[in-house]
Design a protein around this motif. Structure first.
Motif, PDB file in Angstrom:
ATOM      1  N   GLU A 231     -13.057  -8.725   3.791  1.00 39.99           N
ATOM      2  CA  GLU A 231     -11.749  -8.166   4.134  1.00 39.99           C
ATOM      3  C   GLU A 231     -11.666  -6.739   3.595  1.00 39.99           C
ATOM      4  OE1 GLU A 231      -9.171 -12.291   4.146  1.00 39.99           O
ATOM      5  OE2 GLU A 231      -9.045 -10.966   2.402  1.00 39.99           O
ATOM      6  N   ILE A 232     -11.124  -5.844   4.401  1.00 40.71           N
ATOM      7  CA  ILE A 232     -11.063  -4.435   3.991  1.00 40.71           C
ATOM      8  C   ILE A 232      -9.602  -4.036   3.854  1.00 40.71           C
ATOM      9  CG2 ILE A 232     -11.834  -2.093   4.472  1.00 40.71           C
ATOM     10  CD1 ILE A 232     -13.890  -3.283   6.422  1.00 40.71           C
TER      11      ILE A 232
ATOM     12  N   GLY B 147      -1.597   7.724   9.286  1.00 40.08           N
ATOM     13  CA  GLY B 147      -0.293   7.555   8.662  1.00 40.08           C
ATOM     14  C   GLY B 147       0.714   6.909   9.585  1.00 40.08           C
ATOM     15  N   GLY B 148       1.608   6.143   8.996  1.00 41.01           N
ATOM     16  CA  GLY B 148       2.717   5.564   9.745  1.00 41.01           C
ATOM     17  C   GLY B 148       2.445   4.228  10.390  1.00 41.01           C
ATOM     18  N   LEU B 149       1.197   3.765  10.348  1.00 44.42           N
ATOM     19  CA  LEU B 149       0.888   2.510  11.022  1.00 44.42           C
ATOM     20  C   LEU B 149       1.607   1.330  10.362  1.00 44.42           C
ATOM     21  CD1 LEU B 149      -0.632   0.945  13.162  1.00 44.42           C
ATOM     22  CD2 LEU B 149      -2.656   0.950  11.671  1.00 44.42           C
ATOM     23  N   GLY B 150       1.729   1.372   9.055  1.00 46.83           N
ATOM     24  CA  GLY B 150       2.403   0.284   8.358  1.00 46.83           C
ATOM     25  C   GLY B 150       3.838   0.110   8.820  1.00 46.83           C
TER      26      GLY B 150
ATOM     27  N   SER C 236      -4.348  -0.814   7.433  1.00 49.06           N
ATOM     28  CA  SER C 236      -4.285   0.545   7.972  1.00 49.06           C
ATOM     29  C   SER C 236      -5.184   1.515   7.211  1.00 49.06           C
ATOM     30  CB  SER C 236      -2.846   1.057   7.967  1.00 49.06           C
ATOM     31  OG  SER C 236      -2.371   1.197   6.650  1.00 49.06           O
ATOM     32  N   SER C 237      -5.496   1.203   5.951  1.00 53.81           N
ATOM     33  CA  SER C 237      -6.408   2.092   5.222  1.00 53.81           C
ATOM     34  C   SER C 237      -7.816   2.008   5.817  1.00 53.81           C
ATOM     35  CB  SER C 237      -6.423   1.758   3.727  1.00 53.81           C
ATOM     36  OG  SER C 237      -7.074   0.538   3.468  1.00 53.81           O
TER      37      SER C 237
ATOM     38  N   ALA D 150       0.839  -1.208   0.000  1.00 53.42           N
ATOM     39  CA  ALA D 150       0.000   0.000   0.000  1.00 53.42           C
ATOM     40  C   ALA D 150       0.870   1.253   0.000  1.00 53.42           C
ATOM     41  CB  ALA D 150      -0.930  -0.018   1.211  1.00 53.42           C
ATOM     42  N   ASN D 151       1.976   1.204   0.740  1.00 45.79           N
ATOM     43  CA  ASN D 151       2.898   2.348   0.750  1.00 45.79           C
ATOM     44  C   ASN D 151       3.560   2.555  -0.612  1.00 45.79           C
ATOM     45  OD1 ASN D 151       2.367   3.043   3.387  1.00 45.79           O
ATOM     46  ND2 ASN D 151       4.136   1.944   4.224  1.00 45.79           N
TER      47      ASN D 151
END
Lengths: 147, 122
Positions: free
Chosen positions: B31-32, A108-111, B68-69, A55-56
């Motif tokens: 799932e998201i 933001g930043g959780l990944g 996280s999204s 995702a990043n």
């Protein structure tokens, strides 16, 4: 998603930054981890960190473009599983080492926090034309990850 | 309790409105991740704008995974509902979702309940 090239202890995918690839690739990676000696928690955490890293790549390295190349490789060994993600994006190191617990209400930043807490090793290696991320999760007994 | 037709995403499979309690109860399924979280965001923000509930109860019993999204969508929804004094309750959490909320340190910011009944009784 393109078909993987698979051998007994490794697999490789040439894919794109399209988020529709996330779920099927993540499930393949979690299955690989289970087959190669990780427990359910380890496989789940590698899958989550893969998801966050991809995702990043889409959001940051490729600034939202979903048709850009990404190459994923995964290898199992007697120690654990190593996953690499290669992109040809902006090459900016997101600063994993400086990722800190943050205000949970600021997005933001959780990944990055997931990578730091859920893996045994994660490192970004800038390339001349992009970035290589390497993530390692060891087998139970060898793992020092917090979860 | 009124049932509301949802728009925007099939991940939100049902929505009920309890006007007595000022509550909107939504059930999510699937799932998201970054692929479908924008559609969830659209629907949740539409529900909040339309009903301005005091409680938004999200039944996550059929959500085995989120990233996280999805967390960002929940946080944005929380910030929106707080503007009119509301709160979000998450119910029936599956282990992976619960774990991610803990990593994000959001487990004490949302109301976490074992089921819808407990959330509505808060």
């Amino acid at each position: 998603m393109t078909s993987p090239t698979t051998s007994i202890s490794s697999a490789r995918w040439e894919t794109t930054s399209d988020p529709s690839n996330l779920a099927p690739l993540r499930k393949n990676i979690e299955s690989f981890c289970l087959v190669h000696g990780l427990d359910q928690s380890g496989a789940d955490n590698m899958g989550l960190c893969f998801n966050e890293a991809m995702a990043n790549v889409t959001r940051h390295a490729y600034a939202g473009r979903i048709d850009q190349p990404v190459v994923i490789a995964i290898t199992g060994s007697n120690v654990g599983v190593t996953l690499t993600i290669r992109d040809w994006g902006n090459g900016i190191d997101p600063g994993l080492e400086t990722a800190k617990p943050k205000d949970p209400l600021i997005p933001g930043g959780l990944g990055l926090i997931c990578m730091r807490e859920l893996l045994d090793d994660a490192r970004f290696d800038p390339q001349p034309d992009g970035m290589m991320l390497t993530m390692v999760r060891n087998k139970p007994g060898n793992s020092t990850a917090s979860k | 309790m009124a049932h509301v037709k949802t728009t925007g995403t099939s991940l939100i499979t049902s929505v009920r409105v309890d006007e007595t309690l000022g509550a909107v109860i939504a059930t999510l399924k699937g799932e998201i991740d970054l692929h479908n979280s924008p559609a969830v965001r659209t629907t949740l923000l539409e529900l909040l704008a339309k009903h301005q509930p005091k409680k938004l109860v999200l039944n996550l019993s059929q959500v085995p995974y989120m990233d996280s999204s999805a967390i960002a969508v929940l946080v944005e929804s929380l910030q929106r509902i707080r503007k009119f004094g509301g709160k979000i309750y998450l119910t029936d959490l599956q282990p992976r979702v619960k774990g991610l909320l803990e990593i994000a340190r959001l487990n004490s910011i949302f109301g976490i309940c074992k089921d819808e009944a407990e959330a509505l009784a808060q």
